[in-house]
Structures are given as structure tokens and as C-alpha cells.
Design a protein around this motif. Sequence first.
Motif, short mmCIF file in Angstrom:
data_model
loop_
_atom_site.label_atom_id
_atom_site.label_comp_id
_atom_site.label_asym_id
_atom_site.label_seq_id
_atom_site.Cartn_x
_atom_site.Cartn_y
_atom_site.Cartn_z
N ASP A 191 0.95 -0.84 -0.18
CA ASP A 191 0.14 0.41 0.39
C ASP A 191 1.14 1.18 0.45
O ASP A 191 1.40 1.19 0.21
N SER A 192 0.13 2.12 -0.54
CA SER A 192 1.56 3.59 -0.59
C SER A 192 1.37 4.26 0.53
O SER A 192 1.86 5.47 0.39
N TRP A 193 0.89 3.58 1.21
CA TRP A 193 1.18 4.65 2.82
C TRP A 193 1.53 3.48 4.00
O TRP A 193 2.32 3.72 5.03
N LEU A 194 1.58 2.18 3.96
CA LEU A 194 2.27 1.01 4.84
C LEU A 194 3.41 0.17 4.43
O LEU A 194 4.23 0.23 5.08
N THR A 195 3.95 0.49 3.41
CA THR A 195 5.53 0.38 2.36
C THR A 195 6.06 1.71 2.64
O THR A 195 5.42 2.24 1.13
N ILE A 196 6.83 1.12 3.55
CA ILE A 196 7.35 2.59 3.74
C ILE A 196 8.73 1.86 3.56
O ILE A 196 9.72 1.85 4.08
#
Length: 196
Positions: free
Chosen positions: A30-35
Motif C-alpha cells: 500500500d502507498s502508505w503502509l510500505t515505507i
Amino acid sequence: RSGDIIYIDAGTYSETVVIDTNNLSLIGADSWLTIIDPPGDSSTTTLYGIYADTQTNLTIRNLRITRCYYGINFYNVNNSLIDNITADWCGNAFTSAAGIYLQNNSCTNTVRNCYAYKNNYGIYLNSNSNANTISGNTAYSNTLYGIYLKSSSNNNTISGNTANSNSSYGITLGTSSNTNTISGNTANQNGWSGFN
């Protein structure tokens, strides 16, 4: 190796990802959860989240890249896709730092559905980066420009993007950037003007 699809689970990864293989896919949860948040100061010019040099047919999708100098740095990368990326807090004021940076003949790439927030430049094309498609992105509250085409970046299509509340310009075409198509974009409440 070429043709591999690498799935990256949710979490924070304190490293720079260097891609040295063609036909490779990096896909987060996810573009917020995989950082991707490499250690170091975002004003350090060599601090990248993802770097590729002369590769083709890459896919980068569903990641957040934060606190780098360049979130994604494509150097002479072609025929690649950057999709659903959040790039934020890249660079310090008045440097060339950017959330997503395509340079030195990076051509025929697609940047779509990305969110560039609080970088110096949101999405930046430089040095003969031609025939790219920049579509459906949001460039919001960047220190300088939301979307910037500089130094002979030609024949690009910039469509359906939103560039709001950037400190200088929303969308800018720089020196000798010719024959670009700019259509269906929205630019509101930028510091100097929406389109330049």
C-alpha cells in the motif's frame, strides 16, 4: 533477475533500493503502509529511496518513499511505470530535490496516480526526458513547483493532474521544453501561478 516481481510487505525499510536489472517489478502492499525511509539527512544529494540507472521496463508500485533527497531517481531509465507512489518530505528548501525525478534521457515512462507532498519539487523531469506520460497525480504543498519540466524535456503528456498549494508554481515548462501536451489539469492556490 530479469522478469522477477518482488512483493514488499507493509513495514518501514531503512535502506536505499538500487535497481540494476531490466524487467523488474517492485510492488508494495500500500502507498502508505510500505515505507522506504533510508537513514540520513534529506539534504544529502546522494540519499535516494529508489535509484535506477539505464534500466528498462521497470514497475514501481504501491510504496511510500519519504525523507530522501530524491524519492525515486531514474537516470536514463526507459519504458517504465511509477504507479501509486507517495513521495513526501524529500529535500530541503531551494535545492533540486524532488519526490519523483526523471533525468538524463529518461524517456517513454509513465508516472500515474502518485501523491507528491512537501518535497522541494513534486515531480521533476530534467535533461532530455522525453515522451513521458504524467497523469492522474497530485502534487500538493511542495516547496517549489508541483510538476516541473526542465531543460529540453519534449513531447511529454501532462494530463489529469492536480497541483495545489505549492509555494511557487503548480505546473511549469522550463527552458527549451517543447511540443508538450498539457491538458485537463487543475492548479489552485499556488504561491505564484498555477501554470507557468
